[in-house]
Design a protein around this motif. Structure first.
Motif, short mmCIF file in Angstrom:
data_model
loop_
_atom_site.label_atom_id
_atom_site.label_comp_id
_atom_site.label_asym_id
_atom_site.label_seq_id
_atom_site.Cartn_x
_atom_site.Cartn_y
_atom_site.Cartn_z
N HIS A 50 0.60 -1.33 0.08
CA HIS A 50 0.31 -0.16 0.15
C HIS A 50 0.96 0.86 0.05
O HIS A 50 0.61 1.86 -0.41
CB HIS A 50 -0.47 0.16 1.50
CG HIS A 50 -1.68 1.33 1.37
ND1 HIS A 50 -2.74 1.87 0.70
CD2 HIS A 50 -1.58 1.84 2.30
CE1 HIS A 50 -3.30 3.04 1.25
NE2 HIS A 50 -3.09 2.90 2.26
N ALA A 51 1.59 0.80 1.16
CA ALA A 51 3.40 2.18 0.86
C ALA A 51 3.69 2.38 -0.19
O ALA A 51 3.88 3.82 -0.92
CB ALA A 51 3.19 2.37 2.12
N LEU A 52 4.24 1.53 -0.72
CA LEU A 52 4.60 1.46 -2.26
C LEU A 52 4.30 2.02 -3.34
O LEU A 52 4.21 2.90 -3.43
CB LEU A 52 5.67 0.29 -2.42
CG LEU A 52 6.66 -0.28 -1.34
CD1 LEU A 52 7.52 -1.55 -1.90
CD2 LEU A 52 8.29 0.93 -1.91
N ALA A 53 2.89 1.00 -3.39
CA ALA A 53 1.86 1.96 -4.14
C ALA A 53 1.77 3.26 -4.12
O ALA A 53 1.64 4.39 -5.52
CB ALA A 53 0.99 1.43 -4.09
N ALA A 54 1.32 4.07 -3.08
CA ALA A 54 1.55 5.46 -2.86
C ALA A 54 2.71 5.77 -3.37
O ALA A 54 2.24 7.32 -3.59
CB ALA A 54 0.85 6.14 -1.44
N ILE A 55 3.67 6.20 -2.69
CA ILE A 55 4.90 6.02 -3.49
C ILE A 55 4.87 6.11 -4.85
O ILE A 55 5.04 7.16 -5.98
CB ILE A 55 5.60 5.70 -2.37
CG1 ILE A 55 6.07 6.00 -1.28
CG2 ILE A 55 7.55 6.44 -3.80
CD1 ILE A 55 6.85 5.21 -0.39
N PHE A 56 4.86 5.10 -5.37
CA PHE A 56 4.70 4.67 -7.06
C PHE A 56 3.98 5.75 -7.66
O PHE A 56 4.73 6.35 -8.52
CB PHE A 56 4.95 3.56 -7.49
CG PHE A 56 4.67 3.51 -9.20
CD1 PHE A 56 5.63 3.19 -9.38
CD2 PHE A 56 4.33 2.89 -9.72
CE1 PHE A 56 6.45 2.73 -10.46
CE2 PHE A 56 4.12 3.23 -10.96
CZ PHE A 56 5.07 2.18 -11.63
N HIS A 57 2.73 5.97 -7.51
CA HIS A 57 1.52 7.36 -7.69
C HIS A 57 2.19 8.43 -7.97
O HIS A 57 2.11 9.44 -9.18
CB HIS A 57 0.16 7.15 -7.02
CG HIS A 57 -0.34 6.44 -7.59
ND1 HIS A 57 -1.63 6.62 -8.20
CD2 HIS A 57 -0.95 4.91 -6.76
CE1 HIS A 57 -2.28 5.44 -9.26
NE2 HIS A 57 -2.53 4.86 -8.26
N HIS A 58 3.27 8.56 -6.84
CA HIS A 58 3.32 10.29 -6.45
C HIS A 58 4.58 10.27 -7.43
O HIS A 58 4.70 11.09 -8.28
CB HIS A 58 3.62 10.38 -4.93
CG HIS A 58 4.50 11.77 -4.88
ND1 HIS A 58 3.53 13.10 -4.74
CD2 HIS A 58 5.81 11.76 -4.53
CE1 HIS A 58 4.43 13.81 -4.42
NE2 HIS A 58 5.57 13.07 -4.34
N VAL A 59 5.24 9.64 -7.54
CA VAL A 59 6.51 9.70 -8.03
C VAL A 59 6.15 8.88 -10.04
O VAL A 59 7.37 9.91 -10.60
CB VAL A 59 8.24 8.60 -7.68
CG1 VAL A 59 8.58 8.39 -8.68
CG2 VAL A 59 8.41 9.30 -6.24
N TYR A 60 5.91 8.63 -10.41
CA TYR A 60 5.49 7.43 -11.80
C TYR A 60 4.87 8.45 -12.24
O TYR A 60 4.92 9.06 -13.31
CB TYR A 60 5.12 6.02 -11.59
CG TYR A 60 5.27 5.93 -12.87
CD1 TYR A 60 6.52 5.82 -13.53
CD2 TYR A 60 4.35 5.35 -13.30
CE1 TYR A 60 6.58 5.39 -15.00
CE2 TYR A 60 4.29 5.15 -14.94
CZ TYR A 60 5.59 4.49 -15.61
OH TYR A 60 5.78 4.20 -16.95
N TRP A 61 3.38 8.60 -11.67
CA TRP A 61 2.50 8.89 -12.29
C TRP A 61 2.40 10.19 -12.34
O TRP A 61 1.56 11.21 -12.22
CB TRP A 61 0.56 7.95 -11.90
CG TRP A 61 1.08 7.09 -13.35
CD1 TRP A 61 1.07 7.15 -14.27
CD2 TRP A 61 0.90 5.56 -12.29
NE1 TRP A 61 1.14 6.15 -14.94
CE2 TRP A 61 0.90 4.50 -13.34
CE3 TRP A 61 0.38 5.20 -11.63
CZ2 TRP A 61 0.45 3.76 -13.19
CZ3 TRP A 61 0.17 3.50 -11.20
CH2 TRP A 61 0.07 2.52 -11.80
N LYS A 62 3.34 11.32 -10.85
CA LYS A 62 3.25 12.11 -10.51
C LYS A 62 1.36 12.84 -10.16
O LYS A 62 1.21 14.07 -10.50
CB LYS A 62 3.56 13.21 -11.28
CG LYS A 62 4.97 12.21 -11.45
CD LYS A 62 5.57 14.08 -12.38
CE LYS A 62 7.06 13.46 -12.46
NZ LYS A 62 7.75 12.53 -11.87
N ASP A 63 0.24 12.19 -9.51
CA ASP A 63 -0.72 12.21 -8.87
C ASP A 63 -0.40 12.95 -7.88
O ASP A 63 0.21 12.64 -7.34
CB ASP A 63 -1.92 10.83 -9.51
CG ASP A 63 -1.39 9.55 -8.98
OD1 ASP A 63 -1.38 9.91 -7.90
OD2 ASP A 63 -1.94 8.68 -9.65
N ASN A 64 -2.09 12.76 -7.28
CA ASN A 64 -2.38 13.51 -5.76
C ASN A 64 -2.85 11.87 -4.90
O ASN A 64 -2.97 12.67 -3.61
CB ASN A 64 -3.10 14.68 -5.38
CG ASN A 64 -4.28 14.79 -6.15
OD1 ASN A 64 -4.65 12.59 -6.60
ND2 ASN A 64 -5.42 15.32 -5.31
#
Length: 185
Positions: A159-173
Protein backbone atom coordinates in the motif's frame (compact mmCIF):
# COMPACT_ATOMS: atom_id res chain seq x y z
CA UNK A 1 -8.93 21.77 5.94
CA UNK A 2 -12.52 20.59 6.31
CA UNK A 3 -13.75 17.99 8.80
CA UNK A 4 -15.69 15.86 6.31
CA UNK A 5 -14.54 14.40 3.02
CA UNK A 6 -15.53 16.04 -0.25
CA UNK A 7 -15.52 14.60 -3.75
CA UNK A 8 -12.06 16.17 -4.18
CA UNK A 9 -10.30 15.69 -0.84
CA UNK A 10 -10.23 13.77 2.41
CA UNK A 11 -11.25 15.64 5.55
CA UNK A 12 -9.10 15.79 8.64
CA UNK A 13 -11.10 13.05 10.42
CA UNK A 14 -10.37 10.53 7.65
CA UNK A 15 -6.73 11.58 7.44
CA UNK A 16 -6.25 11.42 11.22
CA UNK A 17 -7.93 8.01 11.46
CA UNK A 18 -5.77 6.71 8.61
CA UNK A 19 -2.43 7.81 10.09
CA UNK A 20 -3.14 7.15 13.78
CA UNK A 21 -4.45 3.67 13.02
CA UNK A 22 -1.55 2.99 10.65
CA UNK A 23 1.06 3.96 13.23
CA UNK A 24 -0.65 2.04 16.04
CA UNK A 25 -1.11 -1.08 13.90
CA UNK A 26 2.50 -1.08 12.77
CA UNK A 27 3.60 -0.62 16.39
CA UNK A 28 1.24 -3.40 17.50
CA UNK A 29 2.85 -5.77 15.01
CA UNK A 30 6.35 -5.20 16.36
CA UNK A 31 5.24 -5.26 20.00
CA UNK A 32 3.30 -8.48 19.37
CA UNK A 33 6.29 -10.05 17.66
CA UNK A 34 8.51 -9.06 20.59
CA UNK A 35 6.18 -10.04 23.41
CA UNK A 36 5.65 -13.66 22.28
CA UNK A 37 9.34 -14.25 23.05
CA UNK A 38 9.14 -12.94 26.63
CA UNK A 39 9.59 -15.32 29.53
CA UNK A 40 7.40 -15.29 32.64
CA UNK A 41 10.04 -13.49 34.71
CA UNK A 42 10.62 -10.71 32.21
CA UNK A 43 9.35 -7.38 33.62
CA UNK A 44 7.37 -6.76 30.41
CA UNK A 45 5.67 -10.19 30.41
CA UNK A 46 2.41 -8.81 31.83
CA UNK A 47 2.76 -5.16 30.83
CA UNK A 48 3.09 -5.55 27.06
CA UNK A 49 0.14 -7.94 26.67
CA UNK A 50 -2.05 -5.60 28.77
CA UNK A 51 -1.24 -2.66 26.48
CA UNK A 52 -1.40 -4.78 23.32
CA UNK A 53 -4.90 -6.02 24.22
CA UNK A 54 -6.13 -2.60 25.34
CA UNK A 55 -4.86 -0.85 22.23
CA UNK A 56 -6.25 -3.70 20.11
CA UNK A 57 -9.73 -3.15 21.58
CA UNK A 58 -9.40 0.61 21.07
CA UNK A 59 -8.40 -0.05 17.45
CA UNK A 60 -11.49 -2.23 17.08
CA UNK A 61 -13.69 0.68 18.13
CA UNK A 62 -11.68 3.01 15.87
CA UNK A 63 -12.22 0.60 12.97
CA UNK A 64 -15.98 0.58 13.57
CA UNK A 65 -16.01 4.38 13.68
CA UNK A 66 -13.86 4.55 10.55
CA UNK A 67 -16.19 2.25 8.62
CA UNK A 68 -19.23 4.30 9.64
CA UNK A 69 -17.34 7.49 8.75
CA UNK A 70 -16.34 6.08 5.35
CA UNK A 71 -19.91 5.10 4.52
CA UNK A 72 -21.35 8.43 5.68
CA UNK A 73 -18.89 10.62 3.77
CA UNK A 74 -18.28 11.07 0.07
CA UNK A 75 -15.23 9.32 -1.29
CA UNK A 76 -12.87 11.61 -3.17
CA UNK A 77 -12.98 11.00 -6.90
CA UNK A 78 -10.66 8.47 -8.47
CA UNK A 79 -7.43 10.07 -9.50
CA UNK A 80 -6.89 10.39 -13.22
CA UNK A 81 -3.58 9.44 -14.80
CA UNK A 82 -3.02 5.94 -13.50
CA UNK A 83 -4.25 2.92 -15.50
CA UNK A 84 -7.75 1.68 -14.66
CA UNK A 85 -6.52 -1.67 -13.32
CA UNK A 86 -4.67 0.16 -10.53
CA UNK A 87 -7.99 1.53 -9.24
CA UNK A 88 -9.40 -1.98 -9.07
CA UNK A 89 -6.25 -3.23 -7.33
CA UNK A 90 -6.51 -0.37 -4.84
CA UNK A 91 -10.12 -1.30 -4.01
CA UNK A 92 -9.14 -4.96 -3.55
CA UNK A 93 -6.16 -3.92 -1.42
CA UNK A 94 -8.31 -1.74 0.83
CA UNK A 95 -10.88 -4.55 1.20
CA UNK A 96 -8.07 -6.97 2.08
CA UNK A 97 -6.66 -4.54 4.67
CA UNK A 98 -10.07 -4.14 6.32
CA UNK A 99 -10.71 -7.89 6.13
CA UNK A 100 -7.38 -8.68 7.76
CA UNK A 101 -8.10 -6.12 10.49
CA UNK A 102 -11.35 -7.92 11.28
CA UNK A 103 -9.51 -11.27 11.37
CA UNK A 104 -6.85 -9.74 13.66
CA UNK A 105 -9.47 -8.34 16.02
CA UNK A 106 -11.48 -11.57 16.23
CA UNK A 107 -8.44 -13.82 16.58
CA UNK A 108 -6.90 -11.47 19.18
CA UNK A 109 -10.14 -11.60 21.16
CA UNK A 110 -10.21 -15.41 20.92
CA UNK A 111 -6.58 -15.67 22.10
CA UNK A 112 -7.17 -13.30 25.00
CA UNK A 113 -10.35 -15.00 26.19
CA UNK A 114 -9.27 -18.62 25.60
CA UNK A 115 -8.89 -19.14 29.37
CA UNK A 116 -12.46 -17.96 29.95
CA UNK A 117 -11.42 -14.55 31.32
CA UNK A 118 -12.44 -11.21 29.88
CA UNK A 119 -10.07 -8.55 28.55
CA UNK A 120 -9.28 -5.63 30.83
CA UNK A 121 -9.17 -2.49 28.70
CA UNK A 122 -6.86 0.25 30.02
CA UNK A 123 -8.08 -0.60 33.53
CA UNK A 124 -11.38 1.14 32.69
CA UNK A 125 -13.66 -1.79 31.88
CA UNK A 126 -13.58 -5.46 31.02
CA UNK A 127 -14.68 -6.91 27.72
CA UNK A 128 -16.26 -10.23 28.75
CA UNK A 129 -15.27 -13.64 27.48
CA UNK A 130 -18.28 -14.83 25.49
CA UNK A 131 -17.04 -18.40 25.04
CA UNK A 132 -16.07 -21.04 27.57
CA UNK A 133 -12.41 -21.70 28.30
CA UNK A 134 -10.72 -23.63 25.47
CA UNK A 135 -6.95 -23.85 25.21
CA UNK A 136 -7.03 -25.38 21.71
CA UNK A 137 -9.13 -22.46 20.43
CA UNK A 138 -6.49 -20.11 21.86
CA UNK A 139 -3.70 -21.99 20.06
CA UNK A 140 -5.50 -21.94 16.70
CA UNK A 141 -6.47 -18.29 17.15
CA UNK A 142 -2.83 -17.51 17.93
CA UNK A 143 -1.67 -19.06 14.67
CA UNK A 144 -4.39 -17.24 12.70
CA UNK A 145 -3.46 -13.97 14.44
CA UNK A 146 0.21 -14.35 13.56
CA UNK A 147 -0.47 -15.20 9.91
CA UNK A 148 -3.02 -12.39 9.54
CA UNK A 149 -0.62 -9.89 11.14
CA UNK A 150 2.17 -10.88 8.76
CA UNK A 151 -0.12 -10.66 5.73
CA UNK A 152 -1.42 -7.31 6.98
CA UNK A 153 2.10 -5.90 7.28
CA UNK A 154 3.01 -7.14 3.80
CA UNK A 155 -0.11 -5.48 2.42
CA UNK A 156 0.70 -2.26 4.30
CA UNK A 157 4.11 -2.25 2.63
CA UNK A 158 2.52 -2.76 -0.80
CA UNK A 159 0.00 0.00 0.00
CA UNK A 160 2.76 2.45 0.95
CA UNK A 161 4.89 1.55 -2.07
CA UNK A 162 1.89 1.99 -4.37
CA UNK A 163 1.24 5.49 -2.94
CA UNK A 164 4.90 6.42 -3.45
CA UNK A 165 4.83 4.98 -6.98
CA UNK A 166 1.75 7.06 -7.78
CA UNK A 167 3.52 10.16 -6.49
CA UNK A 168 6.83 9.58 -8.27
CA UNK A 169 5.81 7.85 -11.51
CA UNK A 170 2.30 9.08 -12.33
CA UNK A 171 2.78 12.37 -10.46
CA UNK A 172 -0.78 12.34 -9.17
CA UNK A 173 -2.07 13.34 -5.74
CA UNK A 174 -2.77 9.87 -4.31
CA UNK A 175 -0.17 10.40 -1.60
CA UNK A 176 -0.51 14.13 -1.01
CA UNK A 177 -4.27 14.08 -0.50
CA UNK A 178 -3.81 11.62 2.40
CA UNK A 179 -1.31 14.12 3.80
CA UNK A 180 -3.98 16.82 3.75
CA UNK A 181 -3.04 18.49 0.47
CA UNK A 182 -5.62 18.04 -2.26
CA UNK A 183 -3.97 19.85 -5.15
CA UNK A 184 -2.12 17.96 -7.87
CA UNK A 185 1.42 16.99 -6.93
Amino acid sequence: MQIRNTTHAYGWVSITLHWVMALLLIGMYFVGDYMVELTYYDPLYHTLPFWHKSIGIALGFALLFRLVWNFSNPKPATIQGAPEFTHRLAKLGHLALYGLLVVLLISGYLISTAKGKGIEVFGLFELPALLASNEQRGEIAGEVHEIAATLFMLLVAVHALAAIFHHVYWKDNTLTRMLGRSSQA
